[in-house]
Design an enzyme around this catalytic site. Structure first.
Site, PDB file in Angstrom:
ATOM      1  N   ILE A 208      22.986   3.316-116.064  1.00 28.96           N
ATOM      2  CA  ILE A 208      21.757   3.837-115.439  1.00 28.96           C
ATOM      3  C   ILE A 208      22.096   4.432-114.082  1.00 28.96           C
ATOM      4  CG2 ILE A 208      19.431   3.304-114.644  1.00 28.96           C
ATOM      5  CD1 ILE A 208      19.461   0.782-116.327  1.00 28.96           C
ATOM      6  N   GLY A 209      22.963   3.758-113.369  1.00 24.07           N
ATOM      7  CA  GLY A 209      23.313   4.286-112.046  1.00 24.07           C
ATOM      8  C   GLY A 209      24.377   3.438-111.393  1.00 24.07           C
ATOM      9  N   LYS A 210      24.843   3.951-110.256  1.00 21.53           N
ATOM     10  CA  LYS A 210      25.861   3.219-109.501  1.00 21.53           C
ATOM     11  C   LYS A 210      25.397   3.109-108.065  1.00 21.53           C
ATOM     12  CE  LYS A 210      30.164   4.111-111.851  1.00 21.53           C
ATOM     13  NZ  LYS A 210      31.459   4.705-111.834  1.00 21.53           N
ATOM     14  N   GLY A 211      25.597   1.949-107.479  1.00 13.06           N
ATOM     15  CA  GLY A 211      25.236   1.772-106.079  1.00 13.06           C
ATOM     16  C   GLY A 211      26.412   1.213-105.316  1.00 13.06           C
ATOM     17  N   PHE A 213      26.967  -1.736-104.507  1.00 13.47           N
ATOM     18  CA  PHE A 213      27.401  -3.069-104.918  1.00 13.47           C
ATOM     19  C   PHE A 213      27.987  -3.095-106.315  1.00 13.47           C
ATOM     20  CE2 PHE A 213      23.963  -3.393-101.947  1.00 13.47           C
ATOM     21  CZ  PHE A 213      24.566  -4.143-100.963  1.00 13.47           C
ATOM     22  N   GLY A 214      27.796  -2.043-107.031  1.00 14.23           N
ATOM     23  CA  GLY A 214      28.316  -2.036-108.390  1.00 14.23           C
ATOM     24  C   GLY A 214      27.496  -1.086-109.234  1.00 14.23           C
ATOM     25  N   ILE A 216      24.870  -0.317-112.638  1.00 14.02           N
ATOM     26  CA  ILE A 216      23.777  -0.947-113.357  1.00 14.02           C
ATOM     27  C   ILE A 216      23.656  -0.270-114.723  1.00 14.02           C
ATOM     28  CG2 ILE A 216      21.994   0.478-112.240  1.00 14.02           C
ATOM     29  CD1 ILE A 216      20.454  -2.360-112.144  1.00 14.02           C
ATOM     30  N   LYS A 229      23.190  -5.646-113.647  1.00 19.65           N
ATOM     31  CA  LYS A 229      23.908  -5.186-112.458  1.00 19.65           C
ATOM     32  C   LYS A 229      25.218  -5.936-112.340  1.00 19.65           C
ATOM     33  CE  LYS A 229      23.160  -3.626-107.917  1.00 19.65           C
ATOM     34  NZ  LYS A 229      22.194  -2.816-107.260  1.00 19.65           N
ATOM     35  N   ASP A 326      17.779  -2.634 -97.486  1.00 26.46           N
ATOM     36  CA  ASP A 326      18.202  -1.423 -98.189  1.00 26.46           C
ATOM     37  C   ASP A 326      16.999  -0.806 -98.902  1.00 26.46           C
ATOM     38  OD1 ASP A 326      19.949   0.481 -99.086  1.00 26.46           O
ATOM     39  OD2 ASP A 326      20.734  -0.728-100.745  1.00 26.46           O
TER      40      ASP A 326
END
Ligand SMILES: Nc1ncnc2c1ncn2[C@@H]1O[C@H](COP(=O)(O)OP(=O)(O)OP(=O)(O)O)[C@@H](O)[C@H]1O
Length: 510
Positions: A208-211, A213-214, A216, A229, A326
């Protein structure tokens, strides 16, 4: 320059409650003196005996070896101390546990027993050689804890053994605090939150996505779609991060509110560490704004209320408020019924501000900078009002249709905001009366002047009521001239060539 907002009805106390700040950011970046080293869990060479079984030795061994067993032992010892379980403490000490072991914050068993008023446990720990004046990272001793929480017999005992309160200043001028955040220690995360990774079905999963912290991923857990996550391996190899992470997970798993994304459980017994959340398929506010642009005033206010309610719930957590740190459109997810839920709360606490800056740079996830409170950017002490600042920027974006200064690097925006007190401009004509003032109060440079989310909710509810009254007035055919006394949200409806809005059954969705 920022225009000063109205004085909010409820204010932060005259002095910022540093105790509510995320602890790692209070830690000044100084080192050297024996006193400071002690605070940080390192013994000065002279204080460290040959056996190495001092606070410092434990601190080092935890950081260097990081065996889960060791961490578990410390955690259990602190738990038993906080519960005053004399027999369990005795048994652990008999088995060779270190009476001076402490956690990442420098909180020892004696601190815990003293702050809970457990006289028997305090007595035992002292008899078994516990140092009477260990310092936690806020500079608190067991005696200062006992006094703070009003346990006189414990305080008397500690004093009779040489206990004292240390309240001095670090070399960089930051104040020691004597009342650190209270933690509910337990010896495990709790079986109900620990999920079996074998139950996660990855067959139809996708990213789904990357942030920071890691990443998802969408996956299936016991037949239900979930968002998983995974913590970046680079983070989860850091034992300090993991310790904080486990502590945080206990708390996150217990949180429940219609405006926060529900955590379903965790996987900590294998790597990478994973967090499972309810899956929200309708996307996030960032996507919505990039697709639709500015939102209708009623929708923006309704979303603002969703965010404020979710955040208020987090900030009112006891014993410690949950700071988001955040908050941004990407972390605000739409549910099936058209409401927003706050995601990703609590996780940024796992990183120090420095590490956060680094991590964002490394992963290119610099979106957060646009919503970053000036004091965070300046690496200063901060409290939960940083989330109120982010909220203000998000509210302004909902009316403007997206971020200001899109072509300027987010980090540069944050610098201008922090150092030159620049704030995003109000260009749209759709702000209801009182909204700009609310936004200005929320992004005030002086964090103490920012309202709490409780106050924000009250203001938004008033604004919503005004809007409903105005809509009714229009529907009932009052002449427009009589509506000038009503909120400014009517102003844009009074532009030439704009028909009065049609009566809506309820508030319209986007
Ligand atoms: N529970 C969820 N259901 C559906 N989508 C989600 C969920 N949680 C996060 N997302 C989406 O996944 C994407 C990545 O989110 P993630 O929280 O990992 O990173 P981020 O918020 O962009 O960055 P950071 O973690 O650095 O703050 C975002 O688009 C977010 O909207």
């Amino acid at each position: 320059m920022e225009a000063p907002g109205p004085v909010p009805q409820e204010r932060w106390p005259g002095v910022i409650d540093l105790n509510q700040a995320a602890p790692q950011d209070d830690l000044p970046s100084v080192s050297g003196t024996a006193h400071e080293n002690e605070l940080r869990g390192r013994s000065s060479p002279s204080a460290n005996g040959a056996s190495g079984q001092s606070d410092g030795a434990v601190g080092r061994s935890r950081r260097q070896s990081g065996s889960p067993l060791e961490i578990d032992a410390i955690s259990r010892m602190l738990y038993f101390a906080s519960q005053g379980s004399v027999e369990d403490i005795q048994a652990m000490l008999d088995d060779g546990a270190d009476v001076n072991s402490h956690d990442y914050d420098g909180r020892s068993a004696l601190h815990l027993a003293a702050s809970e008023g457990k006289l028997g446990a305090v007595q035992l720990l002292l008899e078994r050689g516990a140092r009477v004046n260990p310092l936690d990272r806020w500079g608190g001793t067991p005696l200062s804890d006992a006094l703070h929480f009003g346990f006189q017999p414990v305080a008397d005992l500690l004093r009779s053994r040489g206990g004292h309160v240390i309240n001095e200043r670090l070399s960089d001028g930051k104040r020691f605090l004597t009342n650190p955040p209270q933690r509910a220690y337990s010896s495990d995360i709790g079986p109900e939150w620990e999920l079996d990774p074998a139950e996660v079905d990855w067959r139809k999963s996708f990213l789904i996505g990357k942030g920071a912290f890691g990443e998802i991923r969408l996956a299936s857990w016991r037949g239900t779609r979930v968002a998983v996550k995974s913590l970046l391996p680079s983070l989860s190899h850091d034992e300090q991060v993991e310790l904080e992470f486990f502590d945080e997970l206990r708390m996150l798993c217990k949180l429940r509110h219609p405006n926060i994304v529900q955590s379903l459980g965790v996987v900590t017994h294998q790597r990478p560490l994973m967090l499972l959340f309810e899956y929200l398929p309708k996307g996030d506010l960032a996507d919505l704004l990039s697709r639709k642009g500015a939102l209708p005033a009623a929708t923006a206010i309704r979303y603002a209320l969703d965010i404020a309610r979710g955040m208020n719930y987090l900030h009112l957590q006891r014993p410690n408020p949950v700071l988001h740190r955040d908050l941004k459109p990407r972390n605000l997810l739409l549910d099936e019924s058209g409401h927003l839920k706050v995601a990703d709360f609590g996780l940024s606490k796992l990183l120090t501000t420095d590490a956060m800056h680094e991590q964002y740079k490394m992963t290119g996830e610099t979106g957060t900078y646009r919503y970053m409170a000036p004091e965070v950017f300046r690496h200063e002490t901060y409290d939960k009002s940083v989330d109120v600042f982010s909220f203000a920027v998000i509210l302004q974006e909902m009316f403007e249709g997206g971020p200001a200064w899109r072509f300027t690097a987010p980090e540069e925006v944050a610098r201008q905001v922090a150092l030159r007190h620049l704030r995003p401009p109000f260009k749209a004509s759709t702000y209801p009366l009182g909204v700009k003032e609310l936004i200005q109060a929320c992004w005030a440079s002086d964090a103490r002047l920012r309202p709490t989310f409780s106050v924000i909710i009250e203001r938004l509810e008033e604004i919503e009521e005004y809007m409903a009254a105005a809509e009714k007035a229009l529907r009932d055919g009052y002449p427009l001239s009589q509506l000038w006394g009503l909120p400014g949200m009517l102003h844009h409806q009074q532009q030439p060539h704009q028909p009065p809005p049609q009566p809506q059954p309820g508030v319209g969705h986007v």
